[in-house]
Structure formats: structure tokens, C-alpha cells
Design a protein around this motif. Structure first.
Motif, PDB file in Angstrom:
ATOM      1  N   PRO A 190       0.799  -1.225   0.000  1.00  0.00           N
ATOM      2  CA  PRO A 190       0.000   0.000   0.000  1.00  0.00           C
ATOM      3  C   PRO A 190       0.833   1.277   0.000  1.00  0.00           C
ATOM      4  CG  PRO A 190      -0.906  -1.591   1.543  1.00  0.00           C
ATOM      5  CD  PRO A 190       0.408  -2.141   1.084  1.00  0.00           C
ATOM      6  N   VAL A 191       2.014   1.264   0.586  1.00  0.00           N
ATOM      7  CA  VAL A 191       2.802   2.486   0.746  1.00  0.00           C
ATOM      8  C   VAL A 191       3.923   2.594  -0.282  1.00  0.00           C
ATOM      9  CG1 VAL A 191       4.256   3.816   2.338  1.00  0.00           C
ATOM     10  CG2 VAL A 191       2.258   2.577   3.207  1.00  0.00           C
ATOM     11  N   VAL A 192       4.540   1.484  -0.649  1.00  0.00           N
ATOM     12  CA  VAL A 192       5.713   1.521  -1.521  1.00  0.00           C
ATOM     13  C   VAL A 192       5.323   1.247  -2.975  1.00  0.00           C
ATOM     14  CG1 VAL A 192       7.957   0.498  -2.030  1.00  0.00           C
ATOM     15  CG2 VAL A 192       7.252   0.829   0.342  1.00  0.00           C
ATOM     16  N   LEU A 193       5.700   2.170  -3.858  1.00  0.00           N
ATOM     17  CA  LEU A 193       5.453   1.993  -5.283  1.00  0.00           C
ATOM     18  C   LEU A 193       6.536   1.147  -5.937  1.00  0.00           C
ATOM     19  CD1 LEU A 193       4.431   5.658  -6.136  1.00  0.00           C
ATOM     20  CD2 LEU A 193       2.950   3.674  -6.380  1.00  0.00           C
ATOM     21  N   SER A 194       7.806   1.489  -5.687  1.00  0.00           N
ATOM     22  CA  SER A 194       8.888   0.774  -6.370  1.00  0.00           C
ATOM     23  C   SER A 194      10.203   0.938  -5.623  1.00  0.00           C
ATOM     24  CB  SER A 194       9.051   1.290  -7.812  1.00  0.00           C
ATOM     25  OG  SER A 194       9.383   2.666  -7.805  1.00  0.00           O
ATOM     26  N   MET A 234      10.463   4.481  -3.855  1.00  0.00           N
ATOM     27  CA  MET A 234       9.417   5.442  -4.177  1.00  0.00           C
ATOM     28  C   MET A 234       8.221   5.140  -3.265  1.00  0.00           C
ATOM     29  SD  MET A 234       9.402   7.830  -6.626  1.00  0.00           S
ATOM     30  CE  MET A 234      10.112   7.162  -8.128  1.00  0.00           C
ATOM     31  N   MET A 235       7.857   6.131  -2.454  1.00  0.00           N
ATOM     32  CA  MET A 235       6.817   5.902  -1.448  1.00  0.00           C
ATOM     33  C   MET A 235       5.621   6.818  -1.665  1.00  0.00           C
ATOM     34  SD  MET A 235       9.139   5.313   1.985  1.00  0.00           S
ATOM     35  CE  MET A 235       7.990   4.132   2.682  1.00  0.00           C
ATOM     36  N   VAL A 265       9.012   4.590   8.479  1.00  0.00           N
ATOM     37  CA  VAL A 265       8.205   5.552   7.727  1.00  0.00           C
ATOM     38  C   VAL A 265       6.867   4.924   7.331  1.00  0.00           C
ATOM     39  CG1 VAL A 265       8.056   6.919   5.595  1.00  0.00           C
ATOM     40  CG2 VAL A 265      10.215   6.815   6.868  1.00  0.00           C
ATOM     41  N   ILE A 266       6.902   3.657   6.917  1.00  0.00           N
ATOM     42  CA  ILE A 266       5.661   2.958   6.555  1.00  0.00           C
ATOM     43  C   ILE A 266       4.717   2.909   7.750  1.00  0.00           C
ATOM     44  CG2 ILE A 266       4.689   0.708   5.952  1.00  0.00           C
ATOM     45  CD1 ILE A 266       7.189   0.252   4.203  1.00  0.00           C
TER      46      ILE A 266
END
Length: 362
Positions: free
Chosen positions: A22-26, A178-179, A245-246
Motif C-alpha cells: 500500500p505504501v511503496v510503489l517501487s 518510491m513511497m 516511515v511505513i
């Protein structure tokens, strides 16, 4: 010239159907490397740069990871083509501005790109959807080892890998994730988080790196230190910070729902309505509203199956991609009309928002 690359259905960041967090794109890892006994790109003559470009591209073509890959000389690409590659995070803005004798080799799945004669002779980067620091490190480490079997790389026993900029000395490793952090932004906690991670030697930038804006509540978070620390330690330290951070992001999202539930739901509902019905949408608006749709997926108000499609639009709604789709360089106002049309057509099949799902989450 880059059409086969853009039409590839195996592209990691635009056609990946794996479940992302849910939080991290890549995740992206980059290594800076230079050839032994050769001037750095900015000090090299055109003949030397051309020789480096030819030598490196020849060796890269023989590596298994680059099978069926694409090689581009930067001087042969149009400004629009370069912009599209920047938007896909396959080349840097600095490479776009480089002199003749620069190029990039990109593998078919667009999980690996090697820039030649950017700031360093080689900038190797590996990309993967989701949060996979250790996995991507293993891949790029194997690739680097294989590359060093064919090329003499500048290395010093005291300083490690030698680089054009002293900030990259040592490992030459820049690891970034990338978050997507709407909770921290909407709750006005982002500045505090940035200050805290900066004190730990971690830097926070916008979507396209240094100097870019964090539109769509998307941030790049990466290590700053490359000297005096082993690669595994860098990965572990960054990973631990990112997990914190997540946690803060997830807590901030639920705090927003507790304190401003109607406001958050209204923002999501408006974004849903605008993206499906608007006739003029600029890139910043699109990013911010797509961010809210992604948040709707996280809140289970939209099916998980829609996440990959929304993530793809983060890239395909950028100005370069919109222009490339129309086969012409068009003015911003016309781009905004084309972007809105694309979003209406492709998001028209989204199911209705399920506001009742939030009752199970709060």
C-alpha cells in the motif's frame, strides 16, 4: 525510435500485475562505476567519450540481462523521447543534457538500465515494483560482478570505487524507494518526518529526484552515505528507516480518518468523480487525484485489482507520455484535454466506491 520499448507489455513499472504494498510503489538501486585509466566524462574528449560508449555498449550487449534489450545514443533521441525515458525513470535529466558520446542500454522488461557517460562512465540501475531492497541488491550485485569480468573498473583499496563526484565514493551505491505518503502529507507530518530521516543520513526528494516536486504525495527516499559502509549495511539501515516511515504513514492514515473522516472521504469521492468525468486535467491535478484513488484501494473502497492500473497512470499521465501518444509536441492546454480524455476512457470501467468498507477498517 523508442516505440518498441513503450509498447512492451512486460514493462515493470507500467504493466506489472504483481501485488504492490500500500505504501511503496517501487524500489531502485543504482551503482556508479568508471573505467580504469580513463578521464571522467566531463573531462574526456569527444573521441574518448565515443570510445567509452562503444566499448561499454558492446560489453553490455553480451550480458544475459540485456538480451533483447535496446540501446539508444542520446544525441539521436528527440527531446520528447528523452522526456519519456526520464518519466519512466530509465534515464536521468542530467543524461538528457549530456554531450555527444552518451547513451543508455535498457533491458526488455525495463528493470535494468545502464547510462553511459552521464556523470560517471556507467550508471547502472535496477528497478522493481514494490518494496524489495535486498532482492534488487542481489540482482544488481550479480550484474556488476559479471560486468567487471569484462571491464577494468577504477577501484582504490582505501576509497573504494572511484567516482566523478566525491559523494558517490566507496560503494557507489544509491538505494531508493518510491513511497506513496498521503497520510503524512494530509496530516501535516511530512516535514517532521523529512527532518528526522535527514538526521539519519537519509534524503527525501520528489517523484523525479533532486529539485522535483512531490506531486501525488510520492517521495523518493534514499541513502546519502556511500563511503565507509558496506553495501549490505546501507541496505539494512535504509530498510529499517523505511519500515518506520511505513508505520508512521499507516498510523497517519487512520488518524486522518479519526479526525477528519468526512473530509478524507470527500476528497476521495471528488477525485473519483473528476477523473471519470473531467475534460481538462493538468499533470499535477492528475497525480494528486490518482494518489487519492490509490488511497481508496488501500482503504478497500476499490478492488486491489485496480492498483496496477492506477500506478500505471502515475507515469502515463506525465507530459511526455501524453505528447508521445498524440505523436506530436502539443501545447500544455491541449495536453490537459488529451490527458482528461485518456483518464475518462480508461477509468470509466472502475466500480463504484464502496464507502461501507471503511467501517471494517476503523
Amino acid at each position: 525510435m523508442i516505440e518498441p520499448l513503450l509498447n512492451c507489455k512486460d514493462a515493470e513499472l507500467t504493466h506489472n500485475t504483481q501485488k504492490a504494498t500500500p505504501v511503496v510503489l517501487s524500489t531502485r538501486l543504482r551503482l556508479a562505476r568508471n573505467l580504469l585509466g580513463t578521464p571522467f566524462p566531463e573531462r574526456a574528449s569527444l573521441a574518448q567519450r565515443s570510445d567509452i560508449l562503444s566499448k561499454c555498449s558492446d560489453h553490455l550487449s553480451g550480458l544475459g540481462k540485456m538480451k533483447k534489450g535496446s540501446f539508444f545514443e542520446i544525441s539521436e533521441l528527440s527531446d520528447l523521447e528523452k522526456q519519456v525515458l526520464v518519466e519512466r525513470h530509465l534515464i536521468s535529466r542530467e543524461l538528457c543534457e549530456s554531450q555527444q558520446g552518451s547513451g543508455v542500454y535498457i533491458n526488455k522488461a525495463q528493470t535494468c538500465s545502464v547510462m553511459i557517460n552521464e556523470e560517471d562512465h556507467l550508471r547502472i540501475q535496477f528497478l522493481k515494483t514494490g518494496f524489495h531492497l535486498k532482492n534488487v541488491w542481489k540482482q544488481i550485485d550479480r550484474f556488476d560482478t559479471e560486468l567487471e569480468e569484462h571491464l577494468d573498473i577504477a577501484y582504490d583499496s582505501e576509497f573504494g570505487y572511484l567516482t566523478a563526484c566525491p559523494t558517490n565514493l566507496g560503494t557507489g551505491l544509491r538505494a531508493s524507494v518510491m513511497m506513496h505518503l498521503p497520510g503524512l502529507v494530509l496530516s501535516d507530518q511530512m516535514e517532521r518526518v523529512i527532518r528526522a530521516v535527514n538526521q539519519l543520513g537519509i534524503t527525501v526528494r520528489g517523484l523525479f529526484g533532486e529539485g522535483s516536486d512531490a506531486t501525488g504525495h510520492v517521495f523518493q527516499i534514499s541513502n546519502q552515505q556511500t563511503l565507509g559502509e558496506q553495501e549490505g549495511d546501507i541496505i539494512d539501515r535504509l530498510g529499517n528507516v523505511l519500515k518506520t516511515v511505513i508505520d508512521h504513514e499507516v498510523n497517519a492514515r487512520f488518524k486522518c480518518l479519526e479526525d477528519s473522516r468526512s473530509k478524507v472521504l470527500d476528497q476521495i469521492g471528488r477525485a473519483y468523480g473528476v477523473l471519470r468525468n473531467a475534460h481538462v486535467v493538468n499533470s499535477a491535478e492528475a497525480m494528486n487525484m490518482l494518489s487519492l484513488l490509490r488511497l481508496a484501494v488501500d482503504f478497500e473502497m476499490l478492488p486491489e485489482s485496480n492498483r496496477a492500473e492506477i500506478d500505471r497512470f502515475f507515469i502515463e499521465c506525465q507530459p511526455g507520455h501524453i505528447q508521445h501518444a498524440t505523436k506530436s509536441e502539443i501545447e500544455p492546454d491541449e495536453r490537459d484535454v488529451c490527458r482528461a480524455k485518456k483518464l475518462r476512457e480508461e477509468l470509466g470501467s472502475l466500480p463504484a466506491l464502496d464507502f461501507d468498507k471503511l467501517a471494517d477498517l476503523t
